[in-house]
Design a protein around this motif. Sequence first.
Motif, short mmCIF file in Angstrom:
data_model
loop_
_atom_site.label_atom_id
_atom_site.label_comp_id
_atom_site.label_asym_id
_atom_site.label_seq_id
_atom_site.Cartn_x
_atom_site.Cartn_y
_atom_site.Cartn_z
N ARG A 1 -9.28 17.03 -4.87
CA ARG A 1 -10.16 16.08 -4.18
C ARG A 1 -10.85 14.89 -5.26
O ARG A 1 -10.85 13.73 -4.67
CB ARG A 1 -11.19 16.96 -3.33
CG ARG A 1 -12.40 16.13 -2.76
CD ARG A 1 -13.35 16.78 -1.94
NE ARG A 1 -12.45 17.45 -0.64
CZ ARG A 1 -12.44 16.69 0.43
NH1 ARG A 1 -12.93 15.42 0.35
NH2 ARG A 1 -12.06 17.22 1.47
N GLU B 1 -9.43 13.85 -7.75
CA GLU B 1 -8.39 12.73 -8.14
C GLU B 1 -7.99 12.16 -6.87
O GLU B 1 -7.85 10.77 -7.08
CB GLU B 1 -6.70 13.50 -8.39
CG GLU B 1 -6.97 14.34 -9.57
CD GLU B 1 -6.97 13.52 -10.85
OE1 GLU B 1 -7.07 12.50 -10.96
OE2 GLU B 1 -7.30 14.21 -11.91
N ALA B 2 -8.27 12.52 -5.66
CA ALA B 2 -8.01 11.50 -4.36
C ALA B 2 -9.27 10.58 -4.53
O ALA B 2 -8.92 9.33 -4.13
CB ALA B 2 -8.10 12.24 -3.22
N ALA C 1 -8.55 7.87 -6.70
CA ALA C 1 -7.49 6.83 -6.36
C ALA C 1 -8.16 5.84 -5.48
O ALA C 1 -7.25 4.80 -5.19
CB ALA C 1 -6.45 7.92 -5.48
N TRP D 1 2.88 7.63 -3.50
CA TRP D 1 2.51 7.99 -2.31
C TRP D 1 3.83 8.99 -1.79
O TRP D 1 3.51 9.76 -1.22
CB TRP D 1 2.44 6.70 -1.14
CG TRP D 1 2.39 7.06 0.29
CD1 TRP D 1 3.64 6.94 1.09
CD2 TRP D 1 1.34 7.80 0.91
NE1 TRP D 1 3.15 7.67 2.63
CE2 TRP D 1 2.13 8.27 2.43
CE3 TRP D 1 0.44 8.59 0.37
CZ2 TRP D 1 1.31 9.05 3.25
CZ3 TRP D 1 -0.41 9.20 1.25
CH2 TRP D 1 0.09 9.62 2.60
N VAL E 1 2.77 12.09 -3.47
CA VAL E 1 1.65 12.67 -2.81
C VAL E 1 2.39 13.47 -1.37
O VAL E 1 2.08 14.59 -1.18
CB VAL E 1 0.67 11.95 -2.37
CG1 VAL E 1 -0.39 12.50 -1.56
CG2 VAL E 1 -0.27 11.43 -3.77
N LEU F 1 -2.21 8.21 -7.90
CA LEU F 1 -1.46 9.06 -6.93
C LEU F 1 -0.72 10.10 -7.42
O LEU F 1 -0.54 11.15 -6.71
CB LEU F 1 -0.63 7.99 -5.87
CG LEU F 1 -1.47 7.14 -5.03
CD1 LEU F 1 -0.60 6.25 -4.32
CD2 LEU F 1 -2.41 7.72 -4.27
N VAL G 1 -2.90 13.01 -7.89
CA VAL G 1 -3.21 13.91 -6.62
C VAL G 1 -2.12 14.67 -6.49
O VAL G 1 -2.37 15.90 -6.18
CB VAL G 1 -3.59 12.83 -5.53
CG1 VAL G 1 -3.54 13.64 -4.17
CG2 VAL G 1 -4.63 11.98 -5.95
N ILE H 1 -7.81 15.56 1.77
CA ILE H 1 -7.31 15.15 0.49
C ILE H 1 -6.28 13.95 0.49
O ILE H 1 -6.49 12.80 -0.24
CB ILE H 1 -6.90 16.00 -0.77
CG1 ILE H 1 -8.14 17.04 -0.82
CG2 ILE H 1 -6.15 15.82 -2.00
CD1 ILE H 1 -7.48 18.52 -1.49
N VAL H 2 -5.21 14.53 1.26
CA VAL H 2 -4.23 13.16 1.40
C VAL H 2 -4.71 11.92 2.17
O VAL H 2 -4.20 10.95 1.94
CB VAL H 2 -2.94 13.89 2.16
CG1 VAL H 2 -1.90 12.86 2.48
CG2 VAL H 2 -2.72 15.04 1.47
N THR I 1 -7.57 10.67 1.86
CA THR I 1 -8.47 10.22 0.79
C THR I 1 -7.56 9.00 -0.09
O THR I 1 -7.75 8.03 -0.20
CB THR I 1 -9.60 11.03 0.12
OG1 THR I 1 -10.34 11.69 0.93
CG2 THR I 1 -10.32 10.18 -0.67
N ALA I 2 -6.53 9.80 -0.55
CA ALA I 2 -5.67 9.15 -1.34
C ALA I 2 -4.82 8.07 -0.58
O ALA I 2 -4.69 7.00 -1.05
CB ALA I 2 -4.70 10.17 -1.77
#
Length: 456
Positions: free
Chosen positions: A13, A15-16, A19, A34, A37, A69, A72, A110-111, A113-114
Amino acid sequence: MRATYDDLLRVARREAVGALNELDNGTTDLAAGWQAVLTAARNHLRWLRTELRASDFTGGTFKQGDGSLFAVARSLGAGADLLASQNASTSAALDNIDSLLAARSEVAEIVLTAGQGALQQVGDPGPGTDVIAFRLRKHLLATLEEFEQIAQGNTKRAAIGALGGLTTGAPHHPVSGPSQVAALAAKWQRAHEAREPLSLLTRDLRSTTAQLRTASGYAERLCLSVLATPKLRLDQDQRAVLTNLVSFLRSADLAASQVAEAWRRRLSDLNGEGDTADRVAFRDVIDELNGWIREKDRLRKPAEIVPTRRHALDLLDALDEFVYSTYRVARVQQYAVAGLIMNGRLFVPRTALAKRDPEFQTRPTVWMMRYKTPWVRTSRPGCFEELTDALARTADELSNASDLARQLAGTSSQSRPHGIERTRRPGPLLNSKRHRRVAVSDVTPEADATSMGPER
């Protein structure tokens, strides 16, 4: 000392969120990040017993990078690897549907957010712009919609619970004396778990008993050193826990001494060669501990062993792992002896079996060997009650000691996998019904505008 599933999700989270402010430069790097991820999330969700329907982002040759990314993706991949490292001893946490829904929701958040950060950077490309940027935006919009659905799946607002306490099978890479002890103790534990129980000989079992007694003595010495150092400013509860821990370690040593005494009257098969891997691993642990406790030919004073509160906290972390490994070795020995008894691999004095088997003296085969050997093999549990009771007490006392050591180290909520087993596979999907992957249409801006036809 060990990474937990909660820890890895927290890192992912972080790291996201990073990002959102610091993304990869260039559309190609952004697309590669991407896709990384997406691949990590797909694998991670599979261990959470669901399947991602969105297809991969294709159409280019992407390489691994160092952007935000990719960070993440590495964090999500580490979480999936931790779930994959669990075995039968801890896998029950992966069957709780509420915990699974909560974990899926966290991964999806988390995904999202990234992905939102990537969507901001790619912008809204118009006709004539980079084709990869146009396709990436379309893929992001379609894929993030599915992740939004997953994130909203935790309708009960359930917590991750026991799933978050799952840990790695061993402590992290050692960086200091205490963490070195933790790593060596885990290696010693694995050496015992990897052995075939029915291959154990008398000298192996006696050696294990001696190792347990030695380990209990060293753990007790460390506890007493912490208790005897006034500058650590331990509160009353901590001192009470340490005192009880010392008491359990002494009880375990007493029970192990009874095990050692029982081995004088109960033998395993004398044929074959013993395995020394566990003895070598144990010697490594003791050598490391001696570096703390001894200086040449003298024992260090408690204030020298734990000079500061920081040293005491590090010592309690190492003590947690050391006592836990000692407990696991005791339990492995208990199960191994039970297997040897069940398979009739242990010897007892002939007189001991005669007391429990009225027909023993009348059997012709027994009568013929009466004067040949005083030892016979049997699978009667009653002939080994003294031994098995002492083994059970040793393991139980060390289990109690391990619980207190974990309380002091703050790791009581951890669920640690143990034992040597084959690599797990993800459990069966828990989706209401299996969905096929949905592909995102790969079209250029010009083709997309043409397919829409004239405006009416």
